[in-house]
Each structure stands twice: as structure tokens, then as C-alpha cells.
Design a protein around this motif. Structure first.
Motif, PDB file in Angstrom:
ATOM      1  N   GLN A  47      -7.340  -1.226   8.013  1.00 66.68           N
ATOM      2  CA  GLN A  47      -8.235  -0.692   6.982  1.00 66.68           C
ATOM      3  C   GLN A  47      -8.057   0.821   6.842  1.00 66.68           C
ATOM      4  O   GLN A  47      -8.023   1.359   5.742  1.00 66.68           O
ATOM      5  N   GLN A  51      -6.693   2.879   3.563  1.00 68.95           N
ATOM      6  CA  GLN A  51      -7.443   3.984   2.965  1.00 68.95           C
ATOM      7  C   GLN A  51      -6.559   5.240   2.866  1.00 68.95           C
ATOM      8  O   GLN A  51      -6.589   5.938   1.859  1.00 68.95           O
ATOM      9  N   ASN A  52      -5.773   5.514   3.886  1.00 66.90           N
ATOM     10  CA  ASN A  52      -4.863   6.663   3.847  1.00 66.90           C
ATOM     11  C   ASN A  52      -3.787   6.501   2.774  1.00 66.90           C
ATOM     12  O   ASN A  52      -3.384   7.465   2.139  1.00 66.90           O
ATOM     13  N   LEU A  54      -3.924   4.489  -0.079  1.00 67.35           N
ATOM     14  CA  LEU A  54      -4.408   4.333  -1.456  1.00 67.35           C
ATOM     15  C   LEU A  54      -5.560   5.253  -1.836  1.00 67.35           C
ATOM     16  O   LEU A  54      -5.976   5.277  -2.993  1.00 67.35           O
ATOM     17  N   ASN A  55      -6.105   5.969  -0.864  1.00 69.26           N
ATOM     18  CA  ASN A  55      -7.260   6.844  -1.098  1.00 69.26           C
ATOM     19  C   ASN A  55      -8.472   6.077  -1.611  1.00 69.26           C
ATOM     20  O   ASN A  55      -9.235   6.585  -2.429  1.00 69.26           O
ATOM     21  N   ARG A  56      -8.630   4.845  -1.160  1.00 70.10           N
ATOM     22  CA  ARG A  56      -9.823   4.048  -1.474  1.00 70.10           C
ATOM     23  C   ARG A  56      -9.919   2.913  -0.458  1.00 70.10           C
ATOM     24  O   ARG A  56      -8.948   2.533   0.174  1.00 70.10           O
ATOM     25  N   ASP A  57     -11.137   2.376  -0.327  1.00 76.55           N
ATOM     26  CA  ASP A  57     -11.360   1.275   0.609  1.00 76.55           C
ATOM     27  C   ASP A  57     -11.044  -0.055  -0.050  1.00 76.55           C
ATOM     28  O   ASP A  57     -11.387  -0.282  -1.208  1.00 76.55           O
ATOM     29  N   ILE A  58     -10.398  -0.925   0.690  1.00 71.54           N
ATOM     30  CA  ILE A  58     -10.115  -2.281   0.248  1.00 71.54           C
ATOM     31  C   ILE A  58     -10.478  -3.201   1.405  1.00 71.54           C
ATOM     32  O   ILE A  58     -10.105  -2.947   2.552  1.00 71.54           O
ATOM     33  N   LYS A  59     -11.228  -4.250   1.111  1.00 71.78           N
ATOM     34  CA  LYS A  59     -11.608  -5.209   2.150  1.00 71.78           C
ATOM     35  C   LYS A  59     -10.466  -6.200   2.355  1.00 71.78           C
ATOM     36  O   LYS A  59      -9.903  -6.718   1.394  1.00 71.78           O
ATOM     37  N   ARG A  75      -8.577  -7.042  -7.801  1.00 71.59           N
ATOM     38  CA  ARG A  75      -9.609  -6.045  -8.075  1.00 71.59           C
ATOM     39  C   ARG A  75     -10.982  -6.728  -8.041  1.00 71.59           C
ATOM     40  O   ARG A  75     -11.131  -7.870  -8.441  1.00 71.59           O
ATOM     41  N   GLU A 112       1.594  -0.268  -5.463  1.00 72.03           N
ATOM     42  CA  GLU A 112       1.126   0.848  -6.292  1.00 72.03           C
ATOM     43  C   GLU A 112       1.843   2.138  -5.970  1.00 72.03           C
ATOM     44  O   GLU A 112       2.055   2.966  -6.839  1.00 72.03           O
TER      45      GLU A 112
END
Length: 128
Positions: A47, A51-52, A54-59, A75, A112
Motif C-alpha cells: 500500500q 501511494q509513493n 501514484l500519489n494516491r491511496d488505492i485499496k 476506479r 499509468e
């Protein structure tokens, strides 16, 4: 100022060529991998790497990357107070995350971010 002679310049050029070739070979040696030990700690480290990257949280699932080197992430669908989709179903691009190894470290790559990779600290990977 005197120009460097070819005799003195050759070792410098040769050294530079070796360094560049070594970097390219290291990058090319990455192989698809899965995590060796599924645990709460390995999930937390994955996790953090996501985050590092994509600069966002993904479960992700508790067993993400335990059987295969790729996971697909859809999404999130925005819902109202009643649990109904706000704008209807969104058909955005699916994100693909890949786990790779060079034999000693684990790396995470996203569809991405193309060539960008981040190291996954504290997780042991096994090449597939």
C-alpha cells in the motif's frame, strides 16, 4: 588549454560505456514476481509503495500479488447517501499494477506511470 589526447580519453570513454551498459542491463533484468509471504505487513508495504508510485491511496486485497504479478484496479464508483451511483456507472480506464524483481529487491510498476518504478521495502519477492 591543451586538448586531451586520445590515449588519455579512451579509458574515460570506456568507463562511461561500461557504466551505461550496466545500468541498462540492470533495468532489463527485472522479471515478473509474486510476494513470498502474505501478511498484514506485506500488504501495508505494498500500500505504501502504491501511494509513493501514484500519489494516491488505492485499496488492495489482503492476498494481492500472492498468486500473480499483476492486479487490476477499477476506479471507485461515487455513491449518494442511499448507496446509488451519483452519475451512473463510470467506465474509466482500469489501472494495472505489476510486481517485478531483480532477484534481490521488489519493484512496483503502474500502467499509468509507464517506465517509473518504486521499490517495495520490507517485502520478499519470488520471480515467476
Amino acid at each position: 588549454m591543451k586538448a586531451m589526447s586520445l590515449k588519455r580519453l579512451t579509458p574515460v570513454l570506456f568507463g562511461t560505456l561500461l557504466i551505461m551498459t550496466g545500468c541498462q542491463q540492470t533495468h532489463a533484468q527485472l522479471q515478473p514476481a509474486r510476494i513470498a509471504d502474505v501478511s498484514a505487513q506485506s500488504k501495508a508495504q505494498l500500500q505504501k509503495a502504491i501511494q509513493n508510485l501514484l500519489n494516491r491511496d488505492i485499496k488492495i486485497a489482503d492476498n494481492a500479488f500472492s498468486q500473480a504479478n499483476e492486479i487490476l484496479v477499477e476506479r471507485a464508483i461515487l455513491k449518494d447517501d442511499r448507496g446509488l451511483p451519483i452519475i451512473g456507472r463510470e467506465f474509466g480506464n482500469v489501472l494495472k499494477l505489476s510486481l517485478l524483481t531483480d532477484g534481490s529487491s521488489c519493484f512496483l510498476q503502474s500502467s499509468e506511470t509507464a517506465e517509473l518504478q518504486v521499490t517495495v521495502e520490507g517485502v520478499r519477492c519470488i520471480a515467476l
